[in-house]
Design an enzyme around this catalytic site. Structure first.
Site, PDB file in Angstrom:
ATOM      1  N   ASN A   1     -10.195  -0.031   0.242  1.00 23.47           N
ATOM      2  CA  ASN A   1      -8.700   0.079   0.183  1.00 23.47           C
ATOM      3  C   ASN A   1      -8.112  -0.508  -1.016  1.00 23.47           C
ATOM      4  O   ASN A   1      -8.068  -1.675  -1.648  1.00 23.47           O
ATOM      5  CB  ASN A   1      -8.032  -1.001   1.179  1.00 23.47           C
ATOM      6  CG  ASN A   1      -6.712  -0.801   1.632  1.00 23.47           C
ATOM      7  OD1 ASN A   1      -5.980  -0.279   0.518  1.00 23.47           O
ATOM      8  ND2 ASN A   1      -6.082  -1.637   2.540  1.00 23.47           N
TER       9      ASN A   1
ATOM     10  N   HIS B   1      -3.502   7.207   3.460  1.00 26.08           N
ATOM     11  CA  HIS B   1      -3.815   5.884   2.778  1.00 26.08           C
ATOM     12  C   HIS B   1      -5.196   5.564   3.132  1.00 26.08           C
ATOM     13  O   HIS B   1      -5.549   5.664   4.289  1.00 26.08           O
ATOM     14  CB  HIS B   1      -2.942   4.818   3.198  1.00 26.08           C
ATOM     15  CG  HIS B   1      -3.351   3.420   2.677  1.00 26.08           C
ATOM     16  ND1 HIS B   1      -3.907   2.991   1.690  1.00 26.08           N
ATOM     17  CD2 HIS B   1      -3.378   2.251   3.396  1.00 26.08           C
ATOM     18  CE1 HIS B   1      -3.881   1.737   1.391  1.00 26.08           C
ATOM     19  NE2 HIS B   1      -3.829   1.394   2.582  1.00 26.08           N
TER      20      HIS B   1
ATOM     21  N   CYS C   1       0.706  -1.300   0.225  1.00 26.84           N
ATOM     22  CA  CYS C   1       0.135  -0.161  -0.018  1.00 26.84           C
ATOM     23  C   CYS C   1       0.720   1.271  -0.171  1.00 26.84           C
ATOM     24  O   CYS C   1       0.252   2.231  -0.357  1.00 26.84           O
ATOM     25  CB  CYS C   1      -0.974   0.053   1.177  1.00 26.84           C
ATOM     26  SG  CYS C   1      -2.072  -1.466   1.208  1.00 26.84           S
TER      27      CYS C   1
END
Length: 322
Positions: free
Chosen positions: A279, A249, A113
């Protein structure tokens, strides 16, 4: 002093939308449970024949148009992703060819990520060293292709998408400081069990899927993100009170809220998009930045902190003025 500065942004989300109501029909979960614990309301899912490079091309076109650059202007392509089209050639070369960009430096990197933050930090160094004049930097994932749709602990979290920025030299302050980190001791808390040199026979089967110990990931993420944000601020001699925006994020609304609290920032000054796409791993930070710019909240000259945390564990932050 030469800075690198973002000249244009773009994002792309696949057409297919999967809502929490859709997931209620697939696994033992509920819309209330998902919203309360993750903040996710819907996610976009790639078509079976859609690839990471396909999404990157669409996001890149928007960023390039915004920056007023053509394929002939781009002299570097970097993509952060854990879900490339192929093992090789690297996905940036595929994107380069599809966009008609002439021969140049083109590579991808994998930091889960945190992939976009790693990619942006790398491009920043090339720009400041005078080795690149116009970098196309992307974060993108077809991560739903790695998900076990029978695992209610993970399938509710993830979605697909791509974000892109154009980075160019500037005499005005752009990227001010960057901070990166990683610690492999946490590998077993969030990982994908298949690789080229490990258990390749399981690739493409139901045995291979994202593995995650959610509670432990949350604890380490909040603590680590707070430290990496402080590191970027300290490098620049900037206090958290000077920040205009946090672009985090988009993993989980609880992690985002915890980070805002650590930075003493009201949620009104945090770009939150997790509800719209879940996500999206390496794609979430550049897409959130694009949302904030295009809806008029984030304005030129404002001080922005971007940060991310991913499997590995990896983490990173970038402090910049738009």
């Amino acid at each position: 002093m030469t800075y690198s500065r973002i000249a244009g942004t773009g994002r792309y989300l696949p057409e297919r939308i999967m809502t929490n109501a859709d997931l209620e029909k697939m696994v033992d979960t509920s819309d209330e449970w998902i919203r309360t614990r993750t903040g996710v309301e819907r996610r976009h899912v790639c078509a079976p024949d859609q690839t990471t490079s396909d999404m990157c091309v669409e996001a890149a076109k928007i960023a390039m148009a915004e920056a007023g650059v053509g394929p002939e202007d781009v002299d570097m392509v970097i993509t952060g992703t854990t879900s490339p089209d192929l093992v090789f050639p690297n996905v940036s070369t595929i994107i380069q060819h599809k966009l008609g960009i002439p021969a140049c430096t083109a590579f991808s990197l994998e930091a889960a990520c945190t992939g976009f933050i790693y990619a942006l930090t790398t491009a920043d160094k090339f720009i400041k060293a005078g080795e690149a004049k116009c970098a196309l930097v992307m974060g993108a994932e077809c991560i739903t292709k790695l998900v076990d749709w029978k695992d209610r602990n993970t399938c509710v979290l993830f979605g697909d998408g791509a974000g892109a920025v154009i980075l160019k030299p500037s005499e005005e302050a752009g990227i001010i400081s960057c901070a990166l980190g990683a610690d492999g001791q946490y590998k077993d808390l969030l990982y994908y069990p298949v690789g080229v040199s490990t258990n390749l026979a399981a690739a493409g089967t139901d045995d291979a899927a994202i593995m995650m110990t959610g509670n432990e990931v949350f604890k380490v993420a909040v603590k680590t993100l707070g430290a990496i944000a402080k590191e970027a601020l300290d490098k620049a001699g900037v206090s958290k009170e000077e920040l205009d925006w946090l672009v985090p994020h988009q993993a989980n609304i609880r992690i985002i809220q915890a980070m805002a609290k650590r930075l003493n920032m009201p949620m009104e000054k945090v770009i939150v998009t997790v509800q719209d796409h879940g996500n999206t791993s390496a794609a979430s930070v550049p897409m959130a930045l694009d949302v904030g710019i295009r809806d008029g909240r984030v304005k030129k000259g404002e001080l922005i902190l971007m940060e991310a945390f991913g499997g590995g564990f990896t983490w990173g932050s970038v402090l910049m003025r738009l």
